[in-house]
Design an enzyme around this catalytic site. Structure first.
Site, PDB file in Angstrom:
ATOM      1  N   GLU A  90      30.552 -14.847  -4.630  1.00  0.00           N
ATOM      2  CA  GLU A  90      29.166 -14.385  -4.520  1.00  0.00           C
ATOM      3  C   GLU A  90      28.848 -13.843  -3.135  1.00  0.00           C
ATOM      4  OE1 GLU A  90      26.964 -13.927  -6.838  1.00  0.00           O
ATOM      5  OE2 GLU A  90      28.403 -14.583  -8.339  1.00  0.00           O
ATOM      6  N   SER A  91      29.282 -14.539  -2.082  1.00  0.00           N
ATOM      7  CA  SER A  91      28.793 -14.190  -0.738  1.00  0.00           C
ATOM      8  C   SER A  91      29.881 -14.111   0.321  1.00  0.00           C
ATOM      9  CB  SER A  91      27.787 -15.251  -0.291  1.00  0.00           C
ATOM     10  OG  SER A  91      28.458 -16.510  -0.151  1.00  0.00           O
TER      11      SER A  91
END
Ligand SMILES: [Zn+2]
Length: 373
Positions: A95-96
């Protein structure tokens, strides 16, 4: 085609392997975890290169490679969510890339990429850019998704992990509507990429969270299924004329399929086109080698360039079981694709290229109804 050169490099790899044979290569592992990992080389024989521990937490049987001391937070969130801790770590990285202030054009924020509405529901008034707040909130949100899809998984714990990840990507409504992982290429890829990342990067023993399980998608109407669902045919068998390659390498001993637009990212699931028995591996080139299963097995197979796989030697797979994830493993850089070889009936369990057993897979796959649409 722009990808020609990278695909052709797989031929070079195969020629080199023909000389050295197909062996299980033990991979040196740096760092403090090496003794534990070497004792678990069975996992490597199953196709996963144990992760090198680079930083952060390194617990006995928990998560590794989580940076900035966030390991305990991830372990606690995984417990809340009811997910394997390696899966939670792989999802947060996906995700990040562990960036607390990550943002997206769609408005997602923070290490777990919360949308504002979701953060309002699960953030408990915290700071979305603070991992101390965002990682526990991620655990609560995944727990809620898991509860929504739980009835569809029955008592299959591995399937519940897949459905929870699919619900995150496509929404629990889509999972309910399709009664499984929705047949969207992006969602299929998301689920497999996270399971793959969890095994390769965040599991000390290279344990596959859900290896060898049935793929949820459409197997088609043929006698066999296409080995890379959603993939497109990109390179054929036999003679080609590629500038720069030596004479012997102008002979492509398999076919290539690729998920459109995948680049060098993990691709789609590679599935057993028919019932198979796993007979060996080629670690260097990421090949799972198999025989058609049955009393009178006919064809042999190699599925190559997988970055990892969750099957073991001797394991029997039913048509549609996941072998691994379309990847780009090999000695040379190449874009993600599946290279598949088929061997004549009567070939040995493990075939070296250029021994004369390779045959053109295209007419066989077409006849069996396993050619991609
Ligand atoms: Zn190829």
């Amino acid at each position: 085609m722009e990808e020609d050169e990278s695909k052709d490099s797989s031929v070079l790899v195969f020629a080199a392997l023909a000389l050295v044979g197909v062996v299980a290569v033990s991979v040196p592992v740096a760092g403090v975890a090496s003794l534990a990992l070497v004792s678990d080389m069975q996992a490597s024989a199953g196709g996963c290169t144990p992760a090198t521990v680079v930083s952060g937490e390194d617990s006995e049987d928990g998560v590794i490679n989580v940076p900035n001391g966030w390991g305990p937070l991830v372990e606690e969130a995984a417990k809340t969510a009811g997910l394997p801790v390696s899966v939670a770590a792989a999802q947060l990285k996906q995700e990040s890339n562990w960036e607390p202030r990550a943002g997206s054009s769609a408005g997602a924020q923070g290490i777990a990429q919360f949308m504002p509405d979701t953060w309002a529901a699960y953030g408990e008034g915290g700071d979305v850019t603070d991992p101390e707040d965002a990682i526990p909130a991620y655990g609560r949100y995944m727990a809620a998704l898991r509860n929504e899809v739980k009835p569809l998984a029955g008592d299959d714990a591995d399937q519940l992990v897949r459905l929870t990840l699919a619900a995150y990507n496509a929404g629990p409504g889509a999972v309910a509507q399709h009664k499984g992982v929705p047949p969207f290429a992006e969602t299929q890829r998301y689920v497999e990429a996270i399971l793959d990342g969890g095994q390769v990067e965040f599991s000390a023993g290279c344990e596959a969270p859900t290896g060898g399980k049935a793929w949820d998608g459409d197997l088609g109407d043929g006698e066999w299924s296409a080995p890379l669902p959603g993939g497109k045919f990109t390179s054929g068998y036999g003679r080609r004329n590629v500038p720069g390659l030596p004479e012997w390498a102008q002979n492509h001993v398999g076919l290539d399929f690729a998920t459109p637009g995948v680049g060098s990212r993990p691709g789609g699931p590679v599935i057993a086109p028919t019932d198979l028995r796993i007979t060996g591996f080629n670690e260097t080139d990421g090949c799972v080698i198999a025989k058609e299963d049955g009393d009178d097995p006919d064809f042999g197979f190699a599925f190559c360039h997988l970055n990892s796989w969750g099957v073991k030697k001797g394991q029997k797979l039913t048509r549609g079981d996941v072998i691994g994830v379309e990847g780009n493993r090999g000695q040379f850089g190449m874009s993600t694709h599946l290279h598949i070889e088929i061997y004549k009936p009567g070939a040995p369990d493990v075939v070296f290229p250029y021994q004369g057993f390779n045959i053109d897979p295209e007419p066989i796959l077409r006849e069996k109804g396993a050619w991609p649409q």
